[in-house]
Design a protein around this motif. Structure first.
Motif, PDB file in Angstrom:
ATOM      1  N   LEU A 178     -37.704  17.324 -19.276  1.00 17.53           N
ATOM      2  CA  LEU A 178     -37.025  18.610 -19.106  1.00 17.53           C
ATOM      3  C   LEU A 178     -37.760  19.724 -19.839  1.00 17.53           C
ATOM      4  N   VAL A 179     -38.112  19.492 -21.091  1.00 12.12           N
ATOM      5  CA  VAL A 179     -38.819  20.505 -21.887  1.00 12.12           C
ATOM      6  C   VAL A 179     -40.167  20.839 -21.247  1.00 12.12           C
ATOM      7  N   SER A 180     -40.897  19.821 -20.815  1.00  9.76           N
ATOM      8  CA  SER A 180     -42.206  20.031 -20.192  1.00  9.76           C
ATOM      9  C   SER A 180     -42.099  20.859 -18.920  1.00  9.76           C
ATOM     10  N   ILE A 181     -41.128  20.524 -18.093  1.00  6.36           N
ATOM     11  CA  ILE A 181     -40.983  21.224 -16.813  1.00  6.36           C
ATOM     12  C   ILE A 181     -40.488  22.649 -17.033  1.00  6.36           C
ATOM     13  N   VAL A 182     -39.536  22.850 -17.941  1.00  3.91           N
ATOM     14  CA  VAL A 182     -39.049  24.199 -18.234  1.00  3.91           C
ATOM     15  C   VAL A 182     -40.195  25.059 -18.758  1.00  3.91           C
ATOM     16  N   TYR A 183     -41.011  24.502 -19.653  1.00  6.49           N
ATOM     17  CA  TYR A 183     -42.163  25.238 -20.168  1.00  6.49           C
ATOM     18  C   TYR A 183     -43.105  25.622 -19.032  1.00  6.49           C
ATOM     19  N   SER A 184     -43.366  24.683 -18.143  1.00  7.35           N
ATOM     20  CA  SER A 184     -44.278  24.926 -17.033  1.00  7.35           C
ATOM     21  C   SER A 184     -43.752  26.009 -16.092  1.00  7.35           C
ATOM     22  N   VAL A 185     -42.444  26.001 -15.842  1.00  2.00           N
ATOM     23  CA  VAL A 185     -41.845  27.032 -14.973  1.00  2.00           C
ATOM     24  C   VAL A 185     -41.883  28.390 -15.656  1.00  2.00           C
ATOM     25  N   ASN A 186     -41.461  28.440 -16.904  1.00  3.75           N
ATOM     26  CA  ASN A 186     -41.370  29.728 -17.605  1.00  3.75           C
ATOM     27  C   ASN A 186     -42.724  30.345 -17.909  1.00  3.75           C
ATOM     28  N   SER A 187     -43.726  29.523 -18.200  1.00  2.00           N
ATOM     29  CA  SER A 187     -45.039  30.057 -18.559  1.00  2.00           C
ATOM     30  C   SER A 187     -45.980  30.138 -17.360  1.00  2.00           C
ATOM     31  N   GLY A 188     -45.714  29.325 -16.332  1.00  2.00           N
ATOM     32  CA  GLY A 188     -46.626  29.236 -15.204  1.00  2.00           C
ATOM     33  C   GLY A 188     -47.863  28.412 -15.516  1.00  2.00           C
ATOM     34  N   GLU A 189     -47.893  27.771 -16.674  1.00  2.00           N
ATOM     35  CA  GLU A 189     -49.061  27.001 -17.112  1.00  2.00           C
ATOM     36  C   GLU A 189     -48.917  25.519 -16.767  1.00  2.00           C
ATOM     37  N   GLY A 190     -50.039  24.909 -16.433  1.00  2.00           N
ATOM     38  CA  GLY A 190     -50.109  23.465 -16.288  1.00  2.00           C
ATOM     39  C   GLY A 190     -49.307  22.873 -15.156  1.00  2.00           C
ATOM     40  N   GLN A 191     -48.951  23.676 -14.160  1.00  2.00           N
ATOM     41  CA  GLN A 191     -48.120  23.130 -13.084  1.00  2.00           C
ATOM     42  C   GLN A 191     -48.844  22.058 -12.275  1.00  2.00           C
ATOM     43  N   LEU A 192     -50.150  22.208 -12.093  1.00  2.00           N
ATOM     44  CA  LEU A 192     -50.900  21.189 -11.355  1.00  2.00           C
ATOM     45  C   LEU A 192     -50.727  19.826 -12.011  1.00  2.00           C
ATOM     46  N   TYR A 193     -50.895  19.762 -13.319  1.00  2.00           N
ATOM     47  CA  TYR A 193     -50.808  18.480 -14.012  1.00  2.00           C
ATOM     48  C   TYR A 193     -49.361  17.997 -14.111  1.00  2.00           C
ATOM     49  N   THR A 194     -48.440  18.909 -14.176  1.00  2.00           N
ATOM     50  CA  THR A 194     -47.022  18.533 -14.134  1.00  2.00           C
ATOM     51  C   THR A 194     -46.709  17.867 -12.807  1.00  2.00           C
ATOM     52  N   TYR A 195     -47.215  18.448 -11.719  1.00  2.00           N
ATOM     53  CA  TYR A 195     -46.992  17.852 -10.398  1.00  2.00           C
ATOM     54  C   TYR A 195     -47.690  16.505 -10.243  1.00  2.00           C
ATOM     55  N   MET A 196     -48.877  16.376 -10.813  1.00  3.04           N
ATOM     56  CA  MET A 196     -49.558  15.079 -10.738  1.00  3.04           C
ATOM     57  C   MET A 196     -48.732  13.989 -11.423  1.00  3.04           C
ATOM     58  N   VAL A 197     -48.152  14.317 -12.565  1.00  2.00           N
ATOM     59  CA  VAL A 197     -47.299  13.354 -13.260  1.00  2.00           C
ATOM     60  C   VAL A 197     -46.032  13.084 -12.453  1.00  2.00           C
ATOM     61  N   LEU A 198     -45.463  14.118 -11.838  1.00  2.00           N
ATOM     62  CA  LEU A 198     -44.234  13.937 -11.058  1.00  2.00           C
ATOM     63  C   LEU A 198     -44.448  13.082  -9.810  1.00  2.00           C
ATOM     64  N   ILE A 199     -45.685  12.983  -9.320  1.00  2.00           N
ATOM     65  CA  ILE A 199     -45.943  12.104  -8.176  1.00  2.00           C
ATOM     66  C   ILE A 199     -45.583  10.659  -8.533  1.00  2.00           C
ATOM     67  N   SER A 200     -45.638  10.322  -9.818  1.00  4.06           N
ATOM     68  CA  SER A 200     -45.280   8.963 -10.235  1.00  4.06           C
ATOM     69  C   SER A 200     -43.814   8.644  -9.928  1.00  4.06           C
ATOM     70  N   GLU A 201     -43.005   9.661  -9.660  1.00  2.00           N
ATOM     71  CA  GLU A 201     -41.615   9.430  -9.228  1.00  2.00           C
ATOM     72  C   GLU A 201     -41.562   8.714  -7.882  1.00  2.00           C
ATOM     73  N   GLY A 202     -42.705   8.640  -7.194  1.00  2.00           N
ATOM     74  CA  GLY A 202     -42.763   7.926  -5.917  1.00  2.00           C
ATOM     75  C   GLY A 202     -42.419   6.453  -6.040  1.00  2.00           C
ATOM     76  N   THR A 203     -42.493   5.908  -7.242  1.00  2.67           N
ATOM     77  CA  THR A 203     -42.117   4.502  -7.442  1.00  2.67           C
ATOM     78  C   THR A 203     -40.606   4.334  -7.634  1.00  2.67           C
ATOM     79  N   THR A 204     -39.908   5.408  -7.921  1.00  7.04           N
ATOM     80  CA  THR A 204     -38.477   5.327  -8.233  1.00  7.04           C
ATOM     81  C   THR A 204     -37.623   4.791  -7.079  1.00  7.04           C
ATOM     82  N   PRO A 205     -37.812   5.232  -5.823  1.00  2.13           N
ATOM     83  CA  PRO A 205     -36.980   4.647  -4.756  1.00  2.13           C
ATOM     84  C   PRO A 205     -37.119   3.130  -4.660  1.00  2.13           C
ATOM     85  N   GLY A 206     -38.331   2.605  -4.838  1.00  7.96           N
ATOM     86  CA  GLY A 206     -38.520   1.159  -4.799  1.00  7.96           C
ATOM     87  C   GLY A 206     -37.849   0.455  -5.964  1.00  7.96           C
ATOM     88  N   ILE A 207     -37.934   1.064  -7.140  1.00  6.63           N
ATOM     89  CA  ILE A 207     -37.265   0.509  -8.324  1.00  6.63           C
ATOM     90  C   ILE A 207     -35.754   0.474  -8.088  1.00  6.63           C
TER      91      ILE A 207
END
Length: 198
Positions: free
Chosen positions: A119-148
């Protein structure tokens, strides 16, 4: 804006309860704690599908983070990227609230810490506009969640010896390899070649 997203998670929770009651005979025989987790995993699955789709689109198919554009890749954002991250903020707020509401039924402090840091990481990324590319790369790992979650559903429904369970397990090996190993190798490779931007 975030207040708008919070009730959505609760609506998904209620829809999961309704659909599960109607379509899955085993749902009625679950304990109250199991029903709670079953419905909560519905929210988790919907978020994971949405954020994985949007993350893959923004990272690999949109031009937002393209090397063809001038300027550091770490300072790029758009209305779409901000709105997509705001949906994740809403999800993490909803899930933390659910965890605290029935603590420790949905997980212990490790889940609270995981969600809080996300939550803190994503809020920071939204508010600052910084590091969104890498935030999205990490969020792609949520692709395993439906299988889990599907694995948990099948186990809870007593289908641990079914073909669906085996197929899901095979899918999980591939999904985990792509979304949690190969993707992170690519992330570090990208950081290395954009070190000056970072």
């Amino acid at each position: 804006f975030l207040g708008y997203k919070f009730p959505f998670g609760l609506q998904v929770y209620d829809i999961t309860h309704l659909v599960s009651s109607f379509f899955y005979k085993c749902y009625a025989s679950l304990t109250k704690a199991q029903k709670l987790e079953w419905n909560n995993r519905g929210i988790s699955t919907v978020h994971a599908i949405f954020i994985t789709f949007m993350s893959v689109y923004l990272v690999f198919f949109s031009d937002l983070y393209s090397d063809k554009l001038d300027g550091p890749v770490t300072f790029r954002s758009s209305n779409l990227s901000n709105i997509t991250l705001a949906v994740s903020v809403g999800y993490f707020i909803t899930d933390i609230a659910m965890i605290f509401w029935v603590y420790p039924s949905l997980g212990g402090m490790e889940y609270v810490l995981h969600h809080f840091l996300s939550l803190v990481s994503i809020v920071y990324s939204v508010n600052s506009g910084e590091g969104q590319l890498y935030t999205y790369m990490v969020l792609i790992s949520e692709g395993t969640t439906p299988g889990i979650n599907l694995r948990w559903y099948l186990d809870t429904a007593g289908l641990k010896r079914s073909k669906a369970y085996v197929v899901n397990g095979s899918f999980m090996v591939v999904a985990w390899l792509v979304a949690r190993i190969i993707l992170f190798i690519y992330l570090f490779y990208h950081i290395y070649f954009h070190y000056d931007d970072v």
